[in-house]
Each structure stands twice: as C-alpha cells, then as structure tokens.
Write an enzyme that holds these catalytic residues in place. Structure first.
Site, PDB file in Angstrom:
ATOM      1  N   HIS A   1       0.891  -0.942   0.091  1.00 50.29           N
ATOM      2  CA  HIS A   1       0.378   0.185  -0.226  1.00 50.29           C
ATOM      3  C   HIS A   1       0.792   1.505   0.023  1.00 50.29           C
ATOM      4  O   HIS A   1       0.333   2.444  -0.609  1.00 50.29           O
ATOM      5  CB  HIS A   1      -0.909   0.202   1.496  1.00 50.29           C
ATOM      6  CG  HIS A   1      -2.306  -1.108   1.026  1.00 50.29           C
ATOM      7  ND1 HIS A   1      -2.545  -1.614   2.546  1.00 50.29           N
ATOM      8  CD2 HIS A   1      -2.844  -1.869   0.200  1.00 50.29           C
ATOM      9  CE1 HIS A   1      -3.547  -2.037   2.020  1.00 50.29           C
ATOM     10  NE2 HIS A   1      -3.536  -2.567   0.232  1.00 50.29           N
TER      11      HIS A   1
ATOM     12  N   CYS B   1       4.059  -0.836 -21.915  1.00 46.33           N
ATOM     13  CA  CYS B   1       3.263  -0.077 -21.084  1.00 46.33           C
ATOM     14  C   CYS B   1       4.215  -0.197 -19.595  1.00 46.33           C
ATOM     15  O   CYS B   1       4.163  -0.291 -18.393  1.00 46.33           O
ATOM     16  CB  CYS B   1       2.112  -0.132 -20.468  1.00 46.33           C
ATOM     17  SG  CYS B   1       1.348  -2.526 -20.232  1.00 46.33           S
TER      18      CYS B   1
HETATM   19  C1  PEP Z   1       4.518  -5.259 -16.630  1.00 46.12           C
HETATM   20  O1  PEP Z   1       4.257  -6.743 -17.064  1.00 46.12           O
HETATM   21  O2  PEP Z   1       4.948  -4.863 -18.200  1.00 46.12           O
HETATM   22  C2  PEP Z   1       2.931  -4.380 -16.568  1.00 46.12           C
HETATM   23  C3  PEP Z   1       3.223  -3.125 -17.064  1.00 46.12           C
HETATM   24  O3  PEP Z   1       2.261  -5.287 -16.003  1.00 46.12           O
HETATM   25  P1  PEP Z   1       2.532  -4.987 -14.203  1.00 46.12           P
HETATM   26  O4  PEP Z   1       3.795  -4.646 -13.909  1.00 46.12           O
HETATM   27  O5  PEP Z   1       1.049  -4.412 -13.724  1.00 46.12           O
HETATM   28  O6  PEP Z   1       2.704  -6.252 -14.371  1.00 46.12           O
END
Ligand code: PEP
Ligand code: MG
Length: 757
Positions: A363, A675
């Site tokens: 958190h 992302c």
């Molecule tokens: C990733 O795995 O690059 C991603 C964007 O997802 P998370 O970091 O939420 O697993």
C-alpha cells in the site's frame, strides 16, 4: 562449540560500537580457541591496505598502524583468494611474512578467514600459534561463523558512519549502500526518520483484572481514541489523495470495529484478562495467523494489525496522544512502513520513503507513487534501527539506499536532484507540445495509472491517453470485491478525466505478487502460477462483472479499450472475446447505448512473442509488458533485491525479442504500445521508437523527460542506437553505448532517468 559461539554472539550483540565488537571477538576467540594470537585486519580503501584493527596477543600499540598490502603476507593471501587458509606449518608458505611492528613471535600455525559482505572482502580474522598445531574443522567453522557476524556488524557500523575515524586515514572506507526494489521513481537526500510500531505487543505480560466492567470501559475509550486518530489521519491525507482512495483508512477503522478485533478483545477481558493482555493475546494471534500465510500481501496485513494494536496499546499505557517531531525534511524509514505511518508525516516535510520489508505493490508504495514521492522497498539488509538521524540518499530509480554518504557521493546526487528540479521546471514548457523527433517522427506518450491521484498528475503533464489502468489497485485497497456498480463508478472517473483521449483498462491482474487480502492465493511459485487472465478464466463471473462495469462506464464517452494481462495461450483470448461480447450484448439488451470497445493483449509471457500472428488475428492492439516479459525471459524475480542487478530490460536478448514483436505487430497492421517501466527510460524510449512502438505508456513522473529527449533527437539517431544495441553482447555494453549516444546528442542531462532499468 555451539555454546561458545552462542555466548560470543550474545556478547557481541550487546556491544555498543564496532570497536567494542572487534575487541570482544579477538578476546573471546583467543580464549575459546586457546591460541597465542587473535587479530582482525580491515581493509582501508584509501590506503588500499589491510590494517590491524584489533588484537589479543600482538602489541596493542600496533593497532591502527600495522598494515599489509593485498599482495603481502598470509593475511593478504586470504583476502585475495577470499578463502580460509589453515596452515600448521606457516613458515614454509611462500607468502609468510614477519611484521616487526606487531612484535609478533615467529609463528608456525595460522588460521585466517575472510570477512565478506555482499561478495566484498572487508577484512580478515586470524588466529596464530607459535608452535605447530592443526586447527580442526570445528575451529575453522567457529572462525568462519564469527567472520560472517562481523561482516554484518561492520556493514551496519558503516551505515551509521561509525567506521569513520577507526581507520588510520580517519576517512570513510566506502559509501554503504543497500539494495531494495524501486517503489516509486525519483531521488531524495535527507535525514532518516525511523518509525517503529508504537508499542511492543509481545512484551505484554498476562495479568488478571479486578474490575471487568471498568476495564472494558477503559479499553473502549482507548479504542475510540485510536479511531479518532485514524479519522484524523484520513483527513490529513485528504489533500494528498482523492476521497475515494481513503478506503484504506476505512479498512483500518473496520479492523478496530466492534465486530472484528475490538469485539474479541472485549470477550477476552470478560474472561478476566486485563485490557493490555487481552489486546496482546488477540492481536498476536491475528499476526501469527497472517504471518504464516505465504503470500506477501496478507503478510503485510499482519503489519497493519501490529501497527493498530500498537496504537491502542499506547493509549492503554499512556493515555496521551502521541506526537512526533518530524525534521523539516525527512526520509521515512521503517522495518515495515504502513500507509498510516506515511499519512502521519506532514507532506511538506516528507521527501521519500524506505521500507526494509514489502514489495513495490505494498500500500505504502502505491501511495508514494501516486503522491510523486521516491520510494525504495524490500531493502532486506537495511539496519533500519541504526539509521535514525543519519543522512540518506534514496535512489528510487534503481532501488538503492546509501547511508552516511561521502562528500563525493552526496555531491553527485545533489547534482542529480538539482538537475531534476531544473528539468521539471524547464520541462513545463513542453507539456502541451507534441512528442515528435527533430526529423518529424511522431510517437504518443501515455500514462500508467492506478489511483485517481495518478490520473490528475498525468493530465497535468500532458499525457495523451492512459495506456494501462491497473484495475487491481482499487481492488487492493479494499476489504472486499467492489460491486459492479462501485467498479463502474471508479472506471467512469478515469474515462471522464481523460475524455476524449483513450483509456486502456486492464482486466484484473491479481496473483503473482498482487494477491487480494480477501481472495488469498497460496502458491509455492506465484509468478508462474494462478495470476492475471488465468484467474479470470477460472472465475468468469468476476471477469464478466468487471468488463460489464467497464463497458457500462464508457456509455456516452466511448473512449474505453480493454487489455488482457498474462496471456500465454490463444484460447484465453478466444474465451475473453466471447465473454466481452456477451457482456456488451447484455448491456445493449438492458438499454445501454454502449460500443464494443477495442481489445488488446499484453505480450508479457515469452511464448506470445512468437505467436504475434495468432494474437493480432484476434485483437485490435498489442501492448508489451516489459516488466514481466523481462522477468520471465531472464528468469529473474522482479521483486527480489538479491537478483535485482540481473534484471534489465536492456539485456540484448530482451531487446531482440522486443524488436521482433514490433516488426511482427506492425507487419500485421495492428497498433503497438508498451506499458512496462522501460517506456519511461528516455534512452530505452529511443530504442522503442526506432523499433516501431507507436505509444509509450509510463509512470507520470518520467513523461516529460522522455518527451524532452525524443524532441531533441532524430529518428535516424534512434535507428543507429538500435542497430548498435542489437549488436551488443551484454547489458553493460548496451548501457554504455546508450549513454554515449545521449551525450553526443546533447541530452546527457536526462541520463539520470534513463538509469532505471
Ligand atoms: C508489465 O509486466 O510490464 C506490466 C506493465 O504489468 P505489471 O507491472 O502491472 O505486471
Ligand atoms: Mg505484468
């Protein structure tokens, strides 16, 4: 032997400082092993020599004066090899050397073990005997174990600056640093302010109570006082978080409520226990149960319980509100930082947070990210109890903490902080400008969000869309699954805030290191287990409810797109498509005027990188999750500080796969974004742009830096960087050539933010 070892360690644990530790060890070892001499030599990096720092048996006047170069004597030999050396005829060894200033006798037997911390030799622990003697394996083991203890004591003493002045040059030997995992980006330099849970539950004795009714009244008063404190904290943090994100504090209040912990304590008092004892009994049993659970998230709940019970205990013991004196600027440090501890510090005084336990999904890390505060989590070796008042450097880009830094290191980081301030002021000007290279190549910069607070920061920075809304974040902050209606209102806010720009909502990505408190998943290997789409496939009712909430929230806005996490087989896509169509159809039948949103798949499991054709036939866009893709390709747990140095999205193998994905997705005519954290690294962003990524989605903190680099460079330069990077053989080579390319292009000032992967 074990008894001796235990008793030496006990004595060492009570030592007031490093010098005392060293002298206890030499005295006790000499006694226990009945040797002529026991000495400790420590490396003085300024001298490049191993200096005699403590001895029993040699001339005490030689302490701090006698020293050996690494290539000198048996001590140097042990240090060079980083291995024990056990000789019963030392004088015949070619490296035998007599040091006159120690007034040592010529010796026959020698046993030396290296003192090693994190792979670095800090010194050598030695015993010597004038006559021939074979040290048995028990003796070797004793010395070895003590050397390991000593290594930790030295590292801790370095962390609090206590080693300075011990060495002959009187100078520090190193900049003590501790590895954790990046919790939130940014750099901070300030004094540590160490916080502890307010009182120690485990120290409460059992006692009967004489007046049960009065004791219950007293307990309830104290409970009320803590509830009020928590309510005040909730108000205090109001201007830092959006009201709907205060649920965390509601969860705390719930834990204290009459039908949870409070009730059980009262029942225990009714059985005759005094209030403190009852609280300890109930609280500790919660903590024990939670701590036995394997998943990290639930273990963190134990921290919340300890914290809350500690607060109640404080009132039971003191009956006075606790007031803390926070320094003007501080880095909050704790063994297990809680959101309540963070909320207590006035925002203007807080510059960063460090927690010895907890992952990037705790958190407190989520809050730090939303508030733009640098954070380092999981710094398992951090001597947190020794750091209060010490100057710290917190590097949230690389997950590193330096304590008691040298002038040189402080100077370097001050420069970084200054550059960052200047940069963020300078970067304001490009907020509204398009992200386009000097030779006209356009890319879009989107953001990753979790809380509404992120959304507001992102909009201020000119983000062109949301590339990843991690829907699990609002789920993580609650005590139960949000209903479809509650979800719809959370999603609607994100969609409205960015309208008409696109908002990419990822379906629930729980499991791995993100289990929900109310949906425990206990697995030996959670990153390879039941996570992301796999949970959704086994719980279609959850998935359907979520996508219905998303689609319903988009009514009249039509800027939603849905993204599927952790896909490793095409049938997961096929089933998801069917369920999404069904959800859409149901809403249409119910009279909602909603569009079927574009669908995308995250490529974050390596198998999918080789099935781009099959993926792109089924969906509208692809988004690469470089965090997980790297974790799975390199077989490096992204949350394990021990292997953090092996985690790099700039590994040539990872880069080649990314380039391949880009080629295949673009070849199929589908939209391509990324992302993972990599997109927020300005140098890596240049590579991604050259590969053909059209949308880079990142943490809002890095957005303008990335834009600035892209606007200052050309696509041609980026292509050249990519060509060289793809030909490199190691991560280090890639990093070096990217640094060089950015310097040559005149954007070296932005390198800092590029050192995140
Ligand atoms: C990733 O795995 O690059 C991603 C964007 O997802 P998370 O970091 O939420 O697993
Ligand atoms: Mg992922």
């Amino acid at each position: 032997m074990l008894d001796i070892l235990r008793s030496i360690i006990q004595e060492v644990n009570g030592a007031r400082d490093l010098a005392a530790t060293l002298s206890i060890i030499v005295r006790r070892v000499q006694e226990a092993m009945n040797t002529r001499v026991c000495s400790i030599y420590l490396l003085d990096k300024n001298l490049g020599r191993y200096v005699l720092m403590a001895t029993k048996g040699l001339d005490p006047a030689a302490v701090g004066r006698a020293s050996l170069a690494p290539e000198e004597g048996l001590v140097g030999f042990v240090a060079q090899r980083a291995e024990p050396l056990n000789l019963d005829n030392a004088r015949s060894h070619p490296r035998y050397l007599y040091i006159p200033e120690t007034r040592e006798e010529e010796f026959e037997s020698f046993l030396g073990v290296p003192i090693i911390h994190h792979g670095v030799v800090l010194g050598v622990l030695v015993v010597q005997q004038s006559e021939q003697r074979t040290f048995d394996s028990d003796a070797e083991a004793l010395l070895f174990t003590l050397a390991a203890q000593l290594a930790v004591a030295i590292a801790n003493a370095e962390a609090r600056g206590a080693v300075v002045g011990l060495s002959p040059t009187g100078m520090r030997t190193a900049d003590p640093s501790f590895d954790g995992v990046p919790g939130a980006p940014g750099v901070a330099i300030a004094k540590a302010f160490t916080v502890f849970p307010p009182a120690d539950l485990s120290a409460i004795p059992k006692r009967p109570c004489s007046d049960i009714a009065a004791e219950i009244v007293f307990f309830n008063e104290c409970l009320d006082a803590v509830r009020n404190d928590i309510r005040e904290l909730k108000v205090k943090i109001k201007d830092r978080l959006r009201p709907e994100e205060h649920e965390l504090f509601d969860a705390y209040l719930h834990m204290l409520s009459d039908n949870a912990l409070g009730n059980e304590v009262v029942a225990c008092i009714k059985e005759g226990s005094w209030a403190q004892g009852a609280l300890a009994q109930v609280g500790l049993s919660y903590v024990r149960n939670l701590e036995q659970i394997e998943d990290a998230y639930l273990r963190e709940r134990a921290t919340d319980i300890k914290d809350l019970c500690g607060r109640v205990l404080f009132y039971l013991q003191q009956k006075q509100p606790q007031t803390m004196r926070y320094p003007e600027r501080c880095i909050l440090v704790s063994e297990e930082l809680t959101a309540a501890m963070l909320a207590e510090v006035p925002r203007e005084r807080l510059v960063g947070v460090v927690s010895a336990k907890g992952s990037a999904h705790a958190h407190v890390a989520i809050l730090a990210r939303a508030m733009g505060l640098p954070a380092v989590m999981g710094v398992s070796d951090l001597p947190f109890s020794e750091l209060d008042g010490q100057e710290l450097i917190l590097d949230g880009y690389n997950g590193k903490v330096y304590s008691n830094p040298s002038e040189a290191l402080r100077g370097r980081y001050q420069e970084i902080v200054r550059e960052e301030v200047e940069l963020s002021e300078g970067l304001e000007a490009i907020k509204e400008l398009p992200c386009v290279t000097r030779d006209g190549h356009r890319v879009q910069l989107w953001v990753n969000t979790g809380l509404m607070t992120d959304v507001l920061r992102s909009r201020e920075r000119g983000a062109e869309g949301i590339g990843l809304f991690r829907t699990e974040v609002p789920f993580l902050l609650r005590e139960r699954f949000p209903t479809e209606r509650e979800q719809a209102s959370i999603y609607r806010e994100q969609l409205e805030a960015f309208h008409p720009k696109r908002v990419t909502m990822r379906t629930l990505d729980i499991g791995g290191d993100k289990p929900l408190p109310y949906f425990p998943i206990k697995e030996d290997n959670p990153f390879l287990g039941w996570r992301g789409i796999r949970v959704s496939m086994d719980h279609p009712e959850l998935f359907l409810g979520q996508v219905r909430a998303m689609i319903r929230a988009s009514e009249g806005l039509d800027n939603l797109q849905i993204l599927l996490p952790m896909v490793s087989n095409v049938h997961e896509i096929d089933t998801s498509v069917q369920l999404i169509r069904r959800a859409h159809q149901e809403l249409v039948e119910d009279g909602h005027r909603v569009m079927l949103p574009p669908l995308g798949v995250m490529i974050e499991v390596p198998s999918m990188a080789w099935q781009v054709d099959a993926v792109t036939r089924r969906v509208d866009f692809v988004s690469v999750g470089s965090n997980d893709l790297t974790q799975y390709m390199l077989a490096v747990d992204r949350n394990n500080p021990r292997v953090t140095n092996l985690f790099s999205t700039l590994h040539p193998g990872v880069l080649r796969v990314l380039a391949q994905i880009a080629k295949d997705v673009r070849g199929a005519g589908k939209s391509l974004s990324i992302c993972g954290e990599m997109a927020g690294n300005p140098a890596a962003a240049m590579l991604l742009l050259a590969m053909g990524f059209e949308i880079l989605s990142m943490n809002a903190t890095n957005l303008l830096k990335v834009k600035s680099v892209i606007r200052d460079m050309t696509l041609a330069q980026a292509k050249l960087m990519l060509e060289r990077a793809l030909a490199a053989e190691s991560t280090e080579e890639v990093k070096a050539l990217l640094d060089q390319a950015l310097y040559e292009a005149g954007v070296g000032r932005l390198l800092r933010a590029s050192r995140t992967s």
